[in-house]
Design a protein around this motif. Structure first.
Motif, mmCIF file in Angstrom:
data_model
loop_
_atom_site.group_PDB
_atom_site.id
_atom_site.type_symbol
_atom_site.label_atom_id
_atom_site.label_comp_id
_atom_site.label_asym_id
_atom_site.label_seq_id
_atom_site.Cartn_x
_atom_site.Cartn_y
_atom_site.Cartn_z
ATOM 1 N N ILE A 197 2.924 3.697 -9.357
ATOM 2 C CA ILE A 197 1.999 3.863 -10.481
ATOM 3 C C ILE A 197 2.232 5.204 -11.178
ATOM 4 C CG2 ILE A 197 -0.460 4.110 -11.117
ATOM 5 C CD1 ILE A 197 0.411 1.234 -10.408
ATOM 6 N N GLN A 198 2.428 6.240 -10.349
ATOM 7 C CA GLN A 198 2.629 7.569 -10.941
ATOM 8 C C GLN A 198 3.988 7.690 -11.616
ATOM 9 O OE1 GLN A 198 1.472 9.942 -7.588
ATOM 10 N NE2 GLN A 198 -0.681 9.441 -8.011
ATOM 11 N N GLY A 215 -0.689 7.355 -14.287
ATOM 12 C CA GLY A 215 -1.238 7.376 -12.931
ATOM 13 C C GLY A 215 -2.736 7.202 -12.817
ATOM 14 N N ARG A 273 -9.939 0.467 -1.969
ATOM 15 C CA ARG A 273 -9.848 1.745 -2.690
ATOM 16 C C ARG A 273 -10.198 1.581 -4.167
ATOM 17 N NH1 ARG A 273 -4.078 4.462 -3.201
ATOM 18 N NH2 ARG A 273 -4.448 5.381 -5.239
ATOM 19 N N THR A 276 0.812 -1.206 0.000
ATOM 20 C CA THR A 276 0.000 0.000 0.000
ATOM 21 C C THR A 276 0.854 1.267 0.000
ATOM 22 O OG1 THR A 276 -1.694 -1.221 1.211
ATOM 23 C CG2 THR A 276 -1.892 1.179 1.225
ATOM 24 N N GLU A 297 -6.396 5.179 -13.865
ATOM 25 C CA GLU A 297 -6.914 3.908 -14.380
ATOM 26 C C GLU A 297 -7.517 4.117 -15.764
ATOM 27 O OE1 GLU A 297 -9.598 1.738 -11.804
ATOM 28 O OE2 GLU A 297 -10.439 0.647 -13.504
ATOM 29 N N ASP A 317 1.129 4.279 -4.856
ATOM 30 C CA ASP A 317 0.913 5.501 -5.638
ATOM 31 C C ASP A 317 2.186 5.974 -6.327
ATOM 32 O OD1 ASP A 317 -1.762 5.591 -5.139
ATOM 33 O OD2 ASP A 317 -1.571 6.835 -3.344
ATOM 34 N N LEU A 344 -5.882 -1.191 -0.439
ATOM 35 C CA LEU A 344 -5.807 -1.014 -1.889
ATOM 36 C C LEU A 344 -6.978 -1.691 -2.578
ATOM 37 C CD1 LEU A 344 -2.016 -1.489 -2.724
ATOM 38 C CD2 LEU A 344 -3.365 0.592 -2.949
#
Lengths: 105, 272
Positions: A15-16, A82, A67, A8, A84, A12, A64
């Motif tokens: 992914i970013q 970043g 979320r 977790t 979906e 971010d 996650l």
């Protein structure tokens, strides 16, 4: 390189930090996930130099899973810059995942 | 482990296929519901099976099962949920397990009942066919189980064991599932329950759900004289291929499918 297991805290950032990422939400107790696992490994082999190929264990990373509203596994979510862009629920063939990656590279 | 042939269904067609795979000294796994859930189990008397007039369904299933066990057939209780063809092998998920085989014999009988309103739209959004797969995602939350036999009751107990609040619908006549974007409630035979997930535990998955792209004709799996379907290494036998839905026809087709699948495994198996 092996498929990266994301926690977790690092999710971010990972992914970013990738133009395109594909994340397999899975768990030990899920037979269909075991079928998808080698397909995801194949994506890592074919696209690993251009795409972040990662997996999230929904048992360890409840937050996650909640979320992203993962309500059935395996769920494979594709991210671009970043955000979906697409998700596939249930077992799919390699071609299905590859087509989505190709469209987003 | 990897098998030469994996048989889906433990009725007369599946067992006949399995013993004929063993007759060629190939490894075979039969995946099926408990014998007592076979539709044949309910047959009080069978009069048109050659040589065994008046036999009951349970007698017939027991004797066929014993024969297959003596022949070295392996058995796994459970339901096949997904299949995938990859690099000359079929991968099959069974609850929380996965097995692989060079060839498949599909002998799962006929799937009865249509899809419920809302089922297709909400599949993967709260509608699930596998309690052991998705149950953990609903710990502490209200879920419904639509069940048709003892194995569904076991799955409902599993869900209760991991903390789901289970409403159980036993063999309902009709159901509809409501929700926008995700499951919110289910109504079966006039009774509504507010739930986050609906587990539909039917005895048999429709063949086209199990094998995307499988050719069907008039609702039955399309096969040739070798009982081959349109998919590589997938053979079918018994009720799923069409009328008449009779034991003798199932056993004969099982023999052909078993032999064809064993031959396919020899040609395409990986060094077995």
């Amino acid at each position: 390189m092996a498929v990266k297991a994301l926690k977790t805290a690092e999710f971010d950032g990972a992914i970013q930090g990738s133009h395109v990422a594909v994340v397999d939400f899975w768990a030990d107790w899920c037979g269909p996930c075991k079928m998808v696992s080698p397909v995801i490994d194949g994506l890592e082999k074919a696209y690993g130099d251009r795409v972040l190929v990662a997996k999230v264990n929904v048992d360890d990373e409840h937050e996650l899973a909640a979320r992203f509203g993962v309500s059935s596994i395996p769920t494979v979510i594709f991210f671009r810059d970043g955000a979906e862009v697409e998700r596939k629920i249930g077992v799919q063939t390699a071609g299905v995942y590859q087509a989505i990656l190709e469209a987003n590279l | 482990m990897s098998y030469d042939v994996l048989v889906i269904g433990g009725g007369p067609a599946g067992l006949s296929a399995a013993i004929n795979v063993r007759a060629r000294n190939k490894q075979v796994l039969v995946v099926s519901n408990p014998m007592e859930e076979s539709p044949l189990w309910k047959a009080e008397q069978i009069d048109n099976y050659l040589g065994l007039p008046g036999v009951t369904g349970p007698e017939m299933l027991r004797v066929m099962h014993r024969h297959a066990q003596a022949a070295g057939v392996e058995f796994r209780e459970g339901k096949v949920l997904n299949t995938m063809h990859m690099e000359n092998a079929w991968y099959v998920s069974i609850g929380s397990d996965m097995e692989s085989a060079a060839a498949i014999v599909l002998a799962g009988g006929v799937s009865r009942g249509k899809k419920f309103p809302g089922e297709e739209e909400l599949l993967g959004k709260g509608v699930s066919y596998c309690a052991t797969c998705d149950g953990m995602l609903y710990r502490g939350r209200p879920v419904a189980v639509v069940g048709y036999g003892d194995s569904a009751r076991k799955e409902a107990s599993f869900l209760e064991g991991i903390g789901c609040k289970v409403t159980y619908f036993h063999r309902p006549g009709s159901c509809s599932i409501q929700g926008s974007g995700k499951v919110e409630s289910i109504t079966c035979d006039g009774k509504t329950a507010a739930v986050d997930c609906v587990f539909l535990l039917r005895p048999t998955m429709a063949p086209t759900e199990l094998f995307p792209g499988l050719a069907v004709e008039g609702g039955y799996v399309k096969v040739d004289r070798r009982m081959a379907t349109n998919l590589p290494g997938v053979f079918a036998a018994g009720d799923c291929t069409g009328l008449p839905l009779q034991v003798a026809k199932a056993v004969g087709e099982g023999l052909v499918a078993g032999q064809s699948a064993a031959a396919y495994a020899v040609q395409n198996g990986q060094g077995r």
